[in-house]
Design an enzyme around this catalytic site. Structure first.
Site, mmCIF file in Angstrom:
data_model
loop_
_atom_site.group_PDB
_atom_site.id
_atom_site.type_symbol
_atom_site.label_atom_id
_atom_site.label_comp_id
_atom_site.label_asym_id
_atom_site.label_seq_id
_atom_site.Cartn_x
_atom_site.Cartn_y
_atom_site.Cartn_z
ATOM 1 N NE ARG A 156 36.045 74.627 62.964
ATOM 2 C CZ ARG A 156 36.164 74.473 61.642
ATOM 3 N NH1 ARG A 156 36.846 75.364 60.931
ATOM 4 N NH2 ARG A 156 35.576 73.467 61.030
ATOM 5 C CB SER A 230 34.249 69.168 65.120
ATOM 6 O OG SER A 230 34.030 68.882 63.771
ATOM 7 C CD GLU A 326 34.888 73.308 66.389
ATOM 8 O OE1 GLU A 326 35.462 72.751 65.453
ATOM 9 O OE2 GLU A 326 33.664 73.530 66.403
HETATM 10 P P1 FAD Z 1 26.792 79.867 70.496
HETATM 11 O O1 FAD Z 1 26.947 78.404 70.701
HETATM 12 O O2 FAD Z 1 25.544 80.502 70.971
HETATM 13 O O3 FAD Z 1 28.032 80.615 71.160
HETATM 14 C C1 FAD Z 1 29.348 80.134 70.963
HETATM 15 C C2 FAD Z 1 30.317 81.037 71.763
HETATM 16 O O4 FAD Z 1 30.327 82.341 71.182
HETATM 17 C C3 FAD Z 1 29.885 81.241 73.226
HETATM 18 O O5 FAD Z 1 31.079 81.353 73.989
HETATM 19 C C4 FAD Z 1 29.126 82.556 73.220
HETATM 20 O O6 FAD Z 1 29.202 83.239 74.451
HETATM 21 C C5 FAD Z 1 29.860 83.323 72.129
HETATM 22 N N1 FAD Z 1 28.977 84.211 71.356
HETATM 23 C C6 FAD Z 1 27.873 83.841 70.635
HETATM 24 N N2 FAD Z 1 27.352 84.920 70.020
HETATM 25 C C7 FAD Z 1 28.140 85.971 70.329
HETATM 26 C C8 FAD Z 1 28.107 87.369 70.003
HETATM 27 N N3 FAD Z 1 27.155 87.896 69.215
HETATM 28 N N4 FAD Z 1 29.080 88.171 70.507
HETATM 29 C C9 FAD Z 1 30.064 87.669 71.315
HETATM 30 N N5 FAD Z 1 30.117 86.376 71.684
HETATM 31 C C10 FAD Z 1 29.170 85.532 71.184
HETATM 32 N N6 FAD Z 1 31.393 75.071 63.109
HETATM 33 C C11 FAD Z 1 32.245 75.233 62.057
HETATM 34 O O7 FAD Z 1 33.137 76.097 62.099
HETATM 35 N N7 FAD Z 1 32.135 74.459 60.946
HETATM 36 C C12 FAD Z 1 31.204 73.502 60.821
HETATM 37 O O8 FAD Z 1 31.139 72.823 59.795
HETATM 38 C C13 FAD Z 1 30.308 73.298 61.898
HETATM 39 N N8 FAD Z 1 29.356 72.337 61.832
HETATM 40 C C14 FAD Z 1 28.505 72.150 62.884
HETATM 41 C C15 FAD Z 1 27.536 71.151 62.773
HETATM 42 C C16 FAD Z 1 26.645 70.926 63.810
HETATM 43 C C17 FAD Z 1 25.605 69.850 63.663
HETATM 44 C C18 FAD Z 1 26.705 71.729 64.975
HETATM 45 C C19 FAD Z 1 25.710 71.524 66.078
HETATM 46 C C20 FAD Z 1 27.676 72.725 65.094
HETATM 47 C C21 FAD Z 1 28.594 72.928 64.053
HETATM 48 N N9 FAD Z 1 29.595 73.916 64.115
HETATM 49 C C22 FAD Z 1 30.435 74.119 63.050
HETATM 50 C C23 FAD Z 1 29.751 74.740 65.330
HETATM 51 C C24 FAD Z 1 28.799 75.973 65.383
HETATM 52 O O9 FAD Z 1 27.772 75.846 64.449
HETATM 53 C C25 FAD Z 1 29.556 77.283 65.128
HETATM 54 O O10 FAD Z 1 30.595 77.437 66.063
HETATM 55 C C26 FAD Z 1 28.637 78.506 65.220
HETATM 56 O O11 FAD Z 1 29.316 79.655 64.778
HETATM 57 C C27 FAD Z 1 28.108 78.743 66.642
HETATM 58 O O12 FAD Z 1 27.122 79.744 66.557
HETATM 59 P P2 FAD Z 1 26.062 79.959 67.720
HETATM 60 O O13 FAD Z 1 25.290 81.179 67.397
HETATM 61 O O14 FAD Z 1 25.278 78.723 67.928
HETATM 62 O O15 FAD Z 1 27.048 80.227 68.949
HETATM 63 N N1 EPU Z 2 37.540 60.240 59.855
HETATM 64 C C1 EPU Z 2 37.634 58.949 60.343
HETATM 65 N N2 EPU Z 2 36.647 58.514 61.189
HETATM 66 C C2 EPU Z 2 35.611 59.289 61.568
HETATM 67 C C3 EPU Z 2 35.522 60.607 61.076
HETATM 68 C C4 EPU Z 2 36.510 61.064 60.217
HETATM 69 O O1 EPU Z 2 38.559 58.214 60.021
HETATM 70 O O2 EPU Z 2 34.770 58.802 62.337
HETATM 71 C C5 EPU Z 2 38.586 60.711 58.922
HETATM 72 C C6 EPU Z 2 38.321 60.329 57.465
HETATM 73 O O3 EPU Z 2 39.555 60.026 56.876
HETATM 74 C C7 EPU Z 2 37.820 61.610 56.841
HETATM 75 C C8 EPU Z 2 38.575 62.654 57.648
HETATM 76 O O4 EPU Z 2 38.645 62.107 58.970
HETATM 77 O O5 EPU Z 2 38.149 61.671 55.501
HETATM 78 C C9 EPU Z 2 37.898 63.999 57.693
HETATM 79 O O6 EPU Z 2 36.547 63.853 58.123
HETATM 80 P P1 EPU Z 2 35.414 64.890 57.691
HETATM 81 O O7 EPU Z 2 35.521 65.182 56.231
HETATM 82 O O8 EPU Z 2 34.120 64.400 58.208
HETATM 83 O O9 EPU Z 2 35.848 66.229 58.398
HETATM 84 P P2 EPU Z 2 36.424 66.534 59.845
HETATM 85 O O10 EPU Z 2 37.886 66.817 59.708
HETATM 86 O O11 EPU Z 2 36.026 65.497 60.821
HETATM 87 C C10 EPU Z 2 36.133 69.116 59.642
HETATM 88 C C11 EPU Z 2 35.579 70.221 60.489
HETATM 89 C C12 EPU Z 2 34.068 70.276 60.337
HETATM 90 C C13 EPU Z 2 33.739 70.572 58.882
HETATM 91 C C14 EPU Z 2 34.324 69.451 58.016
HETATM 92 C C15 EPU Z 2 34.172 69.731 56.537
HETATM 93 C C16 EPU Z 2 37.064 70.548 62.358
HETATM 94 C C17 EPU Z 2 37.310 70.352 63.805
HETATM 95 N N3 EPU Z 2 35.948 70.017 61.871
HETATM 96 O O12 EPU Z 2 35.651 67.890 60.178
HETATM 97 O O13 EPU Z 2 33.579 71.348 61.138
HETATM 98 O O14 EPU Z 2 32.344 70.636 58.677
HETATM 99 O O15 EPU Z 2 35.749 69.316 58.283
HETATM 100 O O16 EPU Z 2 35.015 70.763 56.154
HETATM 101 O O17 EPU Z 2 37.865 71.195 61.682
HETATM 102 C C18 EPU Z 2 32.802 71.869 63.332
HETATM 103 O O18 EPU Z 2 33.763 72.656 63.398
HETATM 104 O O19 EPU Z 2 31.966 71.756 64.255
HETATM 105 C C19 EPU Z 2 32.641 71.063 62.128
HETATM 106 C C20 EPU Z 2 31.648 70.180 61.967
#
Ligand code: FAD
Ligand code: EPU
Length: 330
Positions: A156, A230, A326
């Site tokens: 991240r 997250s 994050e």
């Molecule tokens: P924004 O929120 O619009 O921007 C994020 C940051 O990047 C800001 O600081 C912005 O200024 C900058 N930025 C955006 N675009 C550019 C650009 N073109 N050039 C320079 N700077 C820029 N992330 C994960 O890694 N794994 C996950 O599994 C994951 N699951 C998610 C689930 C949900 C339900 C949600 C809501 C979010 C999740 N995220 C996850 C976080 C998010 O989706 C990612 O970080 C994504 O890459 C953000 O993209 P965005 O276009 O919305 O960025």
């Molecule tokens: N857990 C709990 N309680 C909770 C949630 C999670 O105990 O309420 C424990 C469980 O043991 C579970 C473990 O945490 O097995 C891991 O949970 P999960 O598989 O849901 O994944 P996570 O570690 O919470 C990360 C990423 C996610 C990504 C998933 C799948 C980060 C910060 N988050 O979540 O990314 O989608 O793994 O790979 O690394 C994001 O970055 O926004 C994001 C959603």
């Protein structure tokens, strides 16, 4: 002034000086050369928390286009516009039987923001298929190209969250996708879903479908409940600290990393600290996934921050571990 409510998935109300839809590199360069107001870049708004008004012109990335640049025996180089919706790019790759991004299905946001925090999920990270990116330097207003090494990707993390923060507008990303996809279905829940579905030799579409099913069951849909995924990173602690920690909490889930450190799920730490499902007004800790903070309707960015700080303090007091956010706070 422009209301940013429709432009952030937390559903927070905040204003910006103005908002410009950027549809090409040329338009971006012309705007930067003729404007001296501060700018703020926004993609899908799925990784930001607005705690105040944005005293800048918001540049909304809408640069589209997906093109094949070249092919070798093993990989196809594909360039995607920074304003492409990430999941639509994943669907494009799957429909062309190009592997490497299927485990990253359904992550919200844009292609251009994906390198910022090196998006990751279900055993894959953007860096695994990243080739290079094109950007515009906001200081000298000139185009720039970044190789994988220059992006300094980590968990991240990237150069664009450190020394390069706020200094570049990413206009396109080039990916090296696999012509013969290497299936990565080892992540626990993926294998289980495939087995339940009777799929013994999964293709990339099967993996994508399984990832989508898991994500829909665990993560709140921002259209229904404001959130930014997250809220904190999963902390990584040294082997020495882990040995003390695991004596006290032998049941804690954990993952050993290549560098010897150990990753502990922040969701577990937060749940054990009693926060899962709690809420203060409209700011809450999600009832199914404690790592996701949610806006039940009219929470302000500051109320979400206050909740995050209370969670951080309790986790620190109970486990001695400081959670780092994050999500980008503005
Ligand atoms: P924004 O929120 O619009 O921007 C994020 C940051 O990047 C800001 O600081 C912005 O200024 C900058 N930025 C955006 N675009 C550019 C650009 N073109 N050039 C320079 N700077 C820029 N992330 C994960 O890694 N794994 C996950 O599994 C994951 N699951 C998610 C689930 C949900 C339900 C949600 C809501 C979010 C999740 N995220 C996850 C976080 C998010 O989706 C990612 O970080 C994504 O890459 C953000 O993209 P965005 O276009 O919305 O960025
Ligand atoms: N857990 C709990 N309680 C909770 C949630 C999670 O105990 O309420 C424990 C469980 O043991 C579970 C473990 O945490 O097995 C891991 O949970 P999960 O598989 O849901 O994944 P996570 O570690 O919470 C990360 C990423 C996610 C990504 C998933 C799948 C980060 C910060 N988050 O979540 O990314 O989608 O793994 O790979 O690394 C994001 O970055 O926004 C994001 C959603």
């Amino acid at each position: 002034m422009v209301d940013l409510l429709p432009y952030n998935t937390f559903g927070i109300r905040a204003a910006a000086r103005d908002l410009l839809h950027i549809r090409s590199d040329q338009q971006l360069l012309e705007f930067l050369q003729s404007n001296c107001e501060p700018v703020f870049i926004l993609g899908g708004g799925s990784n930001i928390l607005l705690t105040r008004d944005v005293d800048a012109v918001v540049l909304h990335n809408e640069i589209k286009g997906i093109e094949v640049l070249s092919e070798s025996d093993e990989t196809t180089l594909v360039r995607a516009g920074g304003g492409e919706v990430w999941h639509e790019f994943v669907e494009w790759a799957i429909s062309h039987n190009l592997g490497g991004v299927e485990n990253l299905s359904l992550i919200p946001g844009t292609v251009g923001a994906a390198p910022i925090q090196n998006i990751g999920a279900y055993g894959a990270e953007l860096k695994d298929v990243f080739h290079s990116l094109e950007a515009v330097n906001l200081e000298d207003k000139k185009p720039a190209v970044f190789s994988k090494n220059q992006c300094e990707f980590g968990y991240r993390e990237s150069y664009f969250k450190k020394a390069g923060k706020g200094k570049f507008f990413i206009t396109s990303v080039t990916f090296a996708l696999q012509k013969i996809p290497v299936i990565n279905a080892n992540y626990g829940d993926i294998r289980k879903i495939l087995t339940d579905r009777g799929v013994s030799h999964p293709n990339i579409k099967d993996v994508s479908d399984a990832v989508i099913e898991i994500r829909r069951s665990k993560l709140p849909d921002p259209k229904l409940l404001g959130n930014a995924g997250s809220f904190f990173k999963n902390p990584e602690i040294s082997a020495e600290i882990f040995s003390v920690f695991s004596e006290k909490y032998p049941e804690a889930p954990h993952y050993h990393l290549e560098n010897g450190d150990v990753k502990i799920p922040a969701g577990w730490l937060i749940e054990q600290s009693g926060w899962k499902g709690r809420r203060f007004g409209d700011a809450g800790c999600h009832e199914k996934q404690a790592l996701v903070l949610v806006n039940y309707g009219n929470a302000t960015g500051q109320e979400i921050v206050d909740l995050a700080i209370r969670i951080q303090q309790d986790v620190k007091e109970k486990f001695g571990i400081l959670l780092s956010p994050e999500v980008n706070w503005i």
